[in-house]
Write a protein that holds these residues in place. Sequence first.
Motif, PDB file in Angstrom:
ATOM      1  N   LEU A  91       0.829  -1.210   0.000  1.00 21.95           N
ATOM      2  CA  LEU A  91       0.000   0.000   0.000  1.00 21.95           C
ATOM      3  C   LEU A  91       0.862   1.258   0.000  1.00 21.95           C
ATOM      4  O   LEU A  91       0.580   2.216  -0.732  1.00 21.95           O
ATOM      5  N   THR A  92       1.921   1.265   0.795  1.00 19.58           N
ATOM      6  CA  THR A  92       2.815   2.424   0.852  1.00 19.58           C
ATOM      7  C   THR A  92       3.484   2.652  -0.494  1.00 19.58           C
ATOM      8  O   THR A  92       3.575   3.792  -0.978  1.00 19.58           O
ATOM      9  N   ILE A  93       3.966   1.582  -1.119  1.00 21.42           N
ATOM     10  CA  ILE A  93       4.586   1.690  -2.443  1.00 21.42           C
ATOM     11  C   ILE A  93       3.582   2.252  -3.451  1.00 21.42           C
ATOM     12  O   ILE A  93       3.903   3.143  -4.247  1.00 21.42           O
ATOM     13  N   SER A  94       2.355   1.725  -3.414  1.00 21.00           N
ATOM     14  CA  SER A  94       1.331   2.149  -4.367  1.00 21.00           C
ATOM     15  C   SER A  94       0.966   3.614  -4.183  1.00 21.00           C
ATOM     16  O   SER A  94       0.854   4.369  -5.163  1.00 21.00           O
ATOM     17  N   PHE A  95       0.781   4.048  -2.946  1.00 19.78           N
ATOM     18  CA  PHE A  95       0.451   5.447  -2.677  1.00 19.78           C
ATOM     19  C   PHE A  95       1.555   6.371  -3.187  1.00 19.78           C
ATOM     20  O   PHE A  95       1.278   7.395  -3.821  1.00 19.78           O
ATOM     21  N   ARG A 177      -4.063  13.583  -1.818  1.00 17.90           N
ATOM     22  CA  ARG A 177      -4.693  12.469  -1.107  1.00 17.90           C
ATOM     23  C   ARG A 177      -3.792  11.240  -1.102  1.00 17.90           C
ATOM     24  O   ARG A 177      -3.691  10.536  -0.090  1.00 17.90           O
ATOM     25  N   SER A 178      -3.141  10.985  -2.220  1.00 17.11           N
ATOM     26  CA  SER A 178      -2.308   9.798  -2.315  1.00 17.11           C
ATOM     27  C   SER A 178      -1.077   9.886  -1.416  1.00 17.11           C
ATOM     28  O   SER A 178      -0.747   8.942  -0.694  1.00 17.11           O
ATOM     29  N   ILE A 220      -6.226  15.764   4.683  1.00 15.34           N
ATOM     30  CA  ILE A 220      -6.866  15.592   3.376  1.00 15.34           C
ATOM     31  C   ILE A 220      -8.070  16.514   3.244  1.00 15.34           C
ATOM     32  O   ILE A 220      -8.257  17.186   2.214  1.00 15.34           O
ATOM     33  N   LEU A 221      -8.901  16.579   4.276  1.00 16.78           N
ATOM     34  CA  LEU A 221     -10.072  17.460   4.246  1.00 16.78           C
ATOM     35  C   LEU A 221      -9.646  18.924   4.151  1.00 16.78           C
ATOM     36  O   LEU A 221     -10.247  19.710   3.409  1.00 16.78           O
ATOM     37  N   ALA A 222      -8.594  19.297   4.898  1.00 16.62           N
ATOM     38  CA  ALA A 222      -8.136  20.683   4.882  1.00 16.62           C
ATOM     39  C   ALA A 222      -7.643  21.083   3.498  1.00 16.62           C
ATOM     40  O   ALA A 222      -7.989  22.152   2.985  1.00 16.62           O
ATOM     41  N   PHE A 223      -6.833  20.219   2.868  1.00 12.13           N
ATOM     42  CA  PHE A 223      -6.312  20.533   1.540  1.00 12.13           C
ATOM     43  C   PHE A 223      -7.420  20.521   0.494  1.00 12.13           C
ATOM     44  O   PHE A 223      -7.404  21.304  -0.462  1.00 12.13           O
TER      45      PHE A 223
END
Length: 240
Positions: A91-95, A177-178, A220-223
């Motif tokens: 998951l970390t690699i993908s993000f 987000r990613s 994420i919400l703030a950005f």
Amino acid sequence: MKLFEIIVVLHVLAGATGLMCFWIPIAARKGGVSHRKWGRVASLAFMGAGTLAVAMALLSLYGPEQRLPMITDRVLFRGLFGWMMLYLGILTISFADYGLSVVRHRTNRAGLRTARHQLLFAAVAVSALNCGIYGLMTGEPLMALVATIGLIAVATQLFYIWRPNVARGAHVAEHFRSLLGMGISAYTAFLSVGLIRLVPDHVFNPLIWAIPSTVGVALILAFTLKGRKAGPSGRAPQIR
């Protein structure tokens, strides 16, 4: 054992680099030199840490299990240091990969539809399902909850990639987000998998698991709200 110890040292070095550099692009001016430079450093460091995490997970699944004698529950060991570490590493690699690639291919999303990207999405989905099912079968619902993050992320990313049309500047939100998701997965791995070495009794403490997601979702919400106020003409970050 010697190989595992070497991998652990390299993983800690890469992870520590990523964890420290992660906050610089968040605080820096978006699209500026510091944002691009340190964002790339953090992403590459996390990709390295994620790759090493996958290697450690495979060794934990198929190698000797006496490395952490404080963990007497072999089912928990297999789930935490095997299947969940494997999932969080992928998951970390993908993000990280998607966060960089979505800006690189901002004018032509076809670049995100290649086999390399799609196979990585598939790897996240399969490892997430496996982690979630294992958690439910062994009475650890938090493993299933963490797995849900990856499934939702893959679904939203594929929706952006394959939908016919997207709004101008939509890649900016995907990028943020990613890479914030990258930080969430890395900090979750650090607090849940790493903390057990010091305080094994708190391995499934909901508060510990909730910290990275709470901070990450808030950012994420703030950005997202900031981006909507700026409008589609806001300057997009440039990554080379």
